[in-house]
Scaffold this active site. Structure first.
Site, PDB file in Angstrom:
ATOM      1  N   LYS A   1       0.822  -1.210   0.000  1.00  0.00           N
ATOM      2  CA  LYS A   1       0.000   0.000   0.000  1.00  0.00           C
ATOM      3  C   LYS A   1       0.860   1.265   0.000  1.00  0.00           C
ATOM      4  O   LYS A   1       0.648   2.170  -0.793  1.00  0.00           O
ATOM      5  CB  LYS A   1      -0.919   0.014   1.238  1.00  0.00           C
ATOM      6  CG  LYS A   1      -1.816  -1.211   1.345  1.00  0.00           C
ATOM      7  CD  LYS A   1      -2.707  -1.165   2.578  1.00  0.00           C
ATOM      8  CE  LYS A   1      -1.981  -1.222   3.910  1.00  0.00           C
ATOM      9  NZ  LYS A   1      -1.304  -2.499   4.186  1.00  0.00           N
TER      10      LYS A   1
ATOM     11  N   ARG B   1      -9.669   0.500   9.028  1.00  0.00           N
ATOM     12  CA  ARG B   1      -9.268  -0.858   9.388  1.00  0.00           C
ATOM     13  C   ARG B   1     -10.354  -1.596  10.158  1.00  0.00           C
ATOM     14  O   ARG B   1     -10.170  -2.756  10.494  1.00  0.00           O
ATOM     15  CB  ARG B   1      -8.020  -0.809  10.252  1.00  0.00           C
ATOM     16  CG  ARG B   1      -6.704  -1.022   9.487  1.00  0.00           C
ATOM     17  CD  ARG B   1      -5.611  -0.827  10.499  1.00  0.00           C
ATOM     18  NE  ARG B   1      -4.385  -1.495  10.250  1.00  0.00           N
ATOM     19  CZ  ARG B   1      -3.301  -0.937   9.722  1.00  0.00           C
ATOM     20  NH1 ARG B   1      -3.335   0.289   9.271  1.00  0.00           N
ATOM     21  NH2 ARG B   1      -2.180  -1.610   9.630  1.00  0.00           N
TER      22      ARG B   1
ATOM     23  N   ARG C   1      11.729  -5.352   4.997  1.00  0.00           N
ATOM     24  CA  ARG C   1      11.408  -3.945   4.709  1.00  0.00           C
ATOM     25  C   ARG C   1      12.281  -2.973   5.495  1.00  0.00           C
ATOM     26  O   ARG C   1      12.536  -3.161   6.673  1.00  0.00           O
ATOM     27  CB  ARG C   1       9.942  -3.680   5.058  1.00  0.00           C
ATOM     28  CG  ARG C   1       9.603  -2.183   5.091  1.00  0.00           C
ATOM     29  CD  ARG C   1       8.145  -1.920   5.033  1.00  0.00           C
ATOM     30  NE  ARG C   1       7.421  -2.371   6.199  1.00  0.00           N
ATOM     31  CZ  ARG C   1       6.090  -2.319   6.305  1.00  0.00           C
ATOM     32  NH1 ARG C   1       5.359  -1.849   5.313  1.00  0.00           N
ATOM     33  NH2 ARG C   1       5.497  -2.746   7.388  1.00  0.00           N
TER      34      ARG C   1
ATOM     35  N   ARG D   1      11.156  -0.803  11.182  1.00  0.00           N
ATOM     36  CA  ARG D   1      10.102  -0.585  12.164  1.00  0.00           C
ATOM     37  C   ARG D   1      10.178  -1.591  13.296  1.00  0.00           C
ATOM     38  O   ARG D   1      10.480  -2.755  13.077  1.00  0.00           O
ATOM     39  CB  ARG D   1       8.733  -0.694  11.482  1.00  0.00           C
ATOM     40  CG  ARG D   1       8.396   0.537  10.689  1.00  0.00           C
ATOM     41  CD  ARG D   1       7.223   0.339   9.787  1.00  0.00           C
ATOM     42  NE  ARG D   1       6.074  -0.321  10.404  1.00  0.00           N
ATOM     43  CZ  ARG D   1       4.891  -0.420   9.813  1.00  0.00           C
ATOM     44  NH1 ARG D   1       4.719   0.118   8.610  1.00  0.00           N
ATOM     45  NH2 ARG D   1       3.896  -1.041  10.394  1.00  0.00           N
TER      46      ARG D   1
ATOM     47  N   ARG E   1      -0.542  -8.755  13.758  1.00  0.00           N
ATOM     48  CA  ARG E   1      -1.115  -7.775  12.814  1.00  0.00           C
ATOM     49  C   ARG E   1      -1.988  -8.491  11.791  1.00  0.00           C
ATOM     50  O   ARG E   1      -3.028  -7.985  11.379  1.00  0.00           O
ATOM     51  CB  ARG E   1       0.002  -6.988  12.139  1.00  0.00           C
ATOM     52  CG  ARG E   1       0.588  -5.917  13.060  1.00  0.00           C
ATOM     53  CD  ARG E   1       2.036  -5.631  12.739  1.00  0.00           C
ATOM     54  NE  ARG E   1       2.217  -4.891  11.510  1.00  0.00           N
ATOM     55  CZ  ARG E   1       3.371  -4.811  10.857  1.00  0.00           C
ATOM     56  NH1 ARG E   1       4.439  -5.451  11.331  1.00  0.00           N
ATOM     57  NH2 ARG E   1       3.479  -4.116   9.773  1.00  0.00           N
TER      58      ARG E   1
HETATM   59  P1  ADP Z   1       2.265  -1.859   3.202  1.00  0.00           P
HETATM   60  O1  ADP Z   1       2.287  -0.350   3.148  1.00  0.00           O
HETATM   61  O2  ADP Z   1       1.043  -2.440   2.558  1.00  0.00           O
HETATM   62  O3  ADP Z   1       2.496  -2.416   4.582  1.00  0.00           O
HETATM   63  P2  ADP Z   1       4.827  -1.634   1.767  1.00  0.00           P
HETATM   64  O4  ADP Z   1       4.485  -0.768   0.590  1.00  0.00           O
HETATM   65  O5  ADP Z   1       5.578  -0.993   2.879  1.00  0.00           O
HETATM   66  O6  ADP Z   1       3.477  -2.382   2.311  1.00  0.00           O
HETATM   67  O7  ADP Z   1       5.632  -2.893   1.211  1.00  0.00           O
HETATM   68  C1  ADP Z   1       6.146  -3.895   2.072  1.00  0.00           C
HETATM   69  C2  ADP Z   1       7.491  -4.409   1.532  1.00  0.00           C
HETATM   70  O8  ADP Z   1       7.280  -5.132   0.312  1.00  0.00           O
HETATM   71  C3  ADP Z   1       8.497  -3.306   1.215  1.00  0.00           C
HETATM   72  O9  ADP Z   1       9.794  -3.761   1.604  1.00  0.00           O
HETATM   73  C4  ADP Z   1       8.393  -3.120  -0.304  1.00  0.00           C
HETATM   74  O10 ADP Z   1       9.637  -2.711  -0.863  1.00  0.00           O
HETATM   75  C5  ADP Z   1       8.011  -4.521  -0.771  1.00  0.00           C
HETATM   76  N1  ADP Z   1       7.073  -4.508  -1.923  1.00  0.00           N
HETATM   77  C6  ADP Z   1       6.009  -3.674  -2.126  1.00  0.00           C
HETATM   78  N2  ADP Z   1       5.359  -3.989  -3.265  1.00  0.00           N
HETATM   79  C7  ADP Z   1       6.008  -5.063  -3.795  1.00  0.00           C
HETATM   80  C8  ADP Z   1       5.804  -5.878  -4.972  1.00  0.00           C
HETATM   81  N3  ADP Z   1       4.788  -5.641  -5.819  1.00  0.00           N
HETATM   82  N4  ADP Z   1       6.662  -6.898  -5.176  1.00  0.00           N
HETATM   83  C9  ADP Z   1       7.688  -7.158  -4.313  1.00  0.00           C
HETATM   84  N5  ADP Z   1       7.927  -6.422  -3.213  1.00  0.00           N
HETATM   85  C10 ADP Z   1       7.099  -5.395  -2.937  1.00  0.00           C
HETATM   86  P1  AMP Z   2       0.758   0.447   9.309  1.00  0.00           P
HETATM   87  O1  AMP Z   2       1.823   1.474   9.165  1.00  0.00           O
HETATM   88  O2  AMP Z   2      -0.447   0.762   8.459  1.00  0.00           O
HETATM   89  O3  AMP Z   2       1.268  -0.953   9.094  1.00  0.00           O
HETATM   90  O4  AMP Z   2       0.244   0.526  10.818  1.00  0.00           O
HETATM   91  C1  AMP Z   2       1.104   0.247  11.900  1.00  0.00           C
HETATM   92  C2  AMP Z   2       0.313   0.106  13.197  1.00  0.00           C
HETATM   93  O5  AMP Z   2      -0.350   1.333  13.507  1.00  0.00           O
HETATM   94  C3  AMP Z   2      -0.811  -0.927  13.165  1.00  0.00           C
HETATM   95  O6  AMP Z   2      -0.339  -2.245  13.444  1.00  0.00           O
HETATM   96  C4  AMP Z   2      -1.736  -0.398  14.279  1.00  0.00           C
HETATM   97  O7  AMP Z   2      -1.218  -0.656  15.565  1.00  0.00           O
HETATM   98  C5  AMP Z   2      -1.648   1.111  14.054  1.00  0.00           C
HETATM   99  N1  AMP Z   2      -2.657   1.596  13.070  1.00  0.00           N
HETATM  100  C6  AMP Z   2      -2.410   2.178  11.859  1.00  0.00           C
HETATM  101  N2  AMP Z   2      -3.556   2.509  11.241  1.00  0.00           N
HETATM  102  C7  AMP Z   2      -4.568   2.131  12.083  1.00  0.00           C
HETATM  103  C8  AMP Z   2      -5.998   2.176  12.002  1.00  0.00           C
HETATM  104  N3  AMP Z   2      -6.627   2.698  10.923  1.00  0.00           N
HETATM  105  N4  AMP Z   2      -6.702   1.683  13.048  1.00  0.00           N
HETATM  106  C9  AMP Z   2      -6.100   1.170  14.141  1.00  0.00           C
HETATM  107  N5  AMP Z   2      -4.757   1.061  14.270  1.00  0.00           N
HETATM  108  C10 AMP Z   2      -3.996   1.551  13.255  1.00  0.00           C
END
Ligand code: ADP
Ligand code: AMP
Length: 221
Positions: free
Chosen positions: A14, A88, A127, A161, A172
């Site tokens: 995302k 969420r 990541r 993170r 999660r």
């Molecule tokens: P989210 O925001 O949904 O938690 P991220 O955008 O941070 O996910 O992506 C999670 C990890 O996967 C990152 O290390 C990113 O570089 C990698 N990633 C994202 N999209 C792809 C893809 N289409 N193919 C392979 N790796 C990806």
């Molecule tokens: P994310 O960066 O989206 O992976 O979110 C990291 C953490 O933040 C999650 O595991 C939750 O603890 C909190 N969080 C982020 N967005 C929300 C949401 N919309 N509702 C509740 N908790 C959230």
């Protein structure tokens, strides 16, 4: 104005896709995860309150995240909002609908990024991001060109993170399936749902999202 939700489990991609939409289309990314992490770093009362919850992999309360989104909806909207990691829960989805309605806005598309759990462990444990510009990297699939240096801004402040470990990820994922995945049915019923294959290479996912945006914009007339 085109307002979209990117919906998918942690690691679905995302944030990666949201950054591209900001860059290429001038949209505004609203990531509640980023906002909560900012609150933690700046040491606000709210930040202190949510730190432990986040590290465990639980969701923070609806009240807190809805408040954060409400504040941002009053600010710059660029060519539209990308809701990343919000809503969420069903309560958050209802609140978003009400907030958008109250400000004369609409939701154009909810894009479900479908991936399988197997891929998520690798994605999350590999990541890292740039602490200065937010660029998202991966040890194996998306490394920096020069080790330890951000390709985009040259910073050496690369971070992992606290919750990107297998144990928090398991929690999660559980939260996602229990509380967030019902939103897929909710938005399907509202006629807003589109699904893309999140396992495809980043550029292919991007192309699929662009296709959805075109379709949603054409549908709106
Ligand atoms: P989210 O925001 O949904 O938690 P991220 O955008 O941070 O996910 O992506 C999670 C990890 O996967 C990152 O290390 C990113 O570089 C990698 N990633 C994202 N999209 C792809 C893809 N289409 N193919 C392979 N790796 C990806
Ligand atoms: P994310 O960066 O989206 O992976 O979110 C990291 C953490 O933040 C999650 O595991 C939750 O603890 C909190 N969080 C982020 N967005 C929300 C949401 N919309 N509702 C509740 N908790 C959230």
């Amino acid at each position: 104005m085109t307002n979209i939700i990117l919906l998918g489990p942690p690691g679905a991609g995302k944030g990666t896709q949201a950054r591209r939409l900001v860059e290429e289309r001038g949209m505004v990314q609203l990531s509640t995860g980023d906002m909560l992490r900012e609150a933690r770093t700046s040491g606000t009362e709210m930040g202190k309150k949510v730190a432990e919850v986040m590290d465990r992999g639980d969701l923070v309360t609806d009240e807190i995240v809805i408040g954060l989104i409400e504040e941002r909806l009053a600010g710059n909207h660029g060519s539209g909002f990308i809701f990343d990691g919000f809503p969420r829960t069903l309560a958050q989805a209802d609140a978003l609908g009400a907030l958008l309605g109250r400000t004369g806005r609409q939701l154009d598309a909810v894009i479900e990024m479908r991936v399988d759990d197997e891929a998520l462990v690798d994605r999350i444990t590999g990541r890292f991001t740039c602490g200065q510009c937010g660029e998202v990297y991966h040890d194996k699939t998306q490394p920096t060109a020069k080790e330890g240096v951000c390709d985009v801004c040259g910073s050496t402040d690369l971070r992992r993170r606290a919750d990107d470990n297998e144990e928090s990820l398991r929690q999660r994922l559980m939260e996602y399936y229990k509380k967030t995945s019902p939103l897929i049915g909710y938005y399907y019923a509202l006629g807003d749902l589109f699904t893309v294959d999140g396992l495809a290479p980043i550029e292919d996912v991007a192309a699929a999202i662009d296709g959805v945006l075109k379709q949603a914009e054409a549908g709106r007339g």
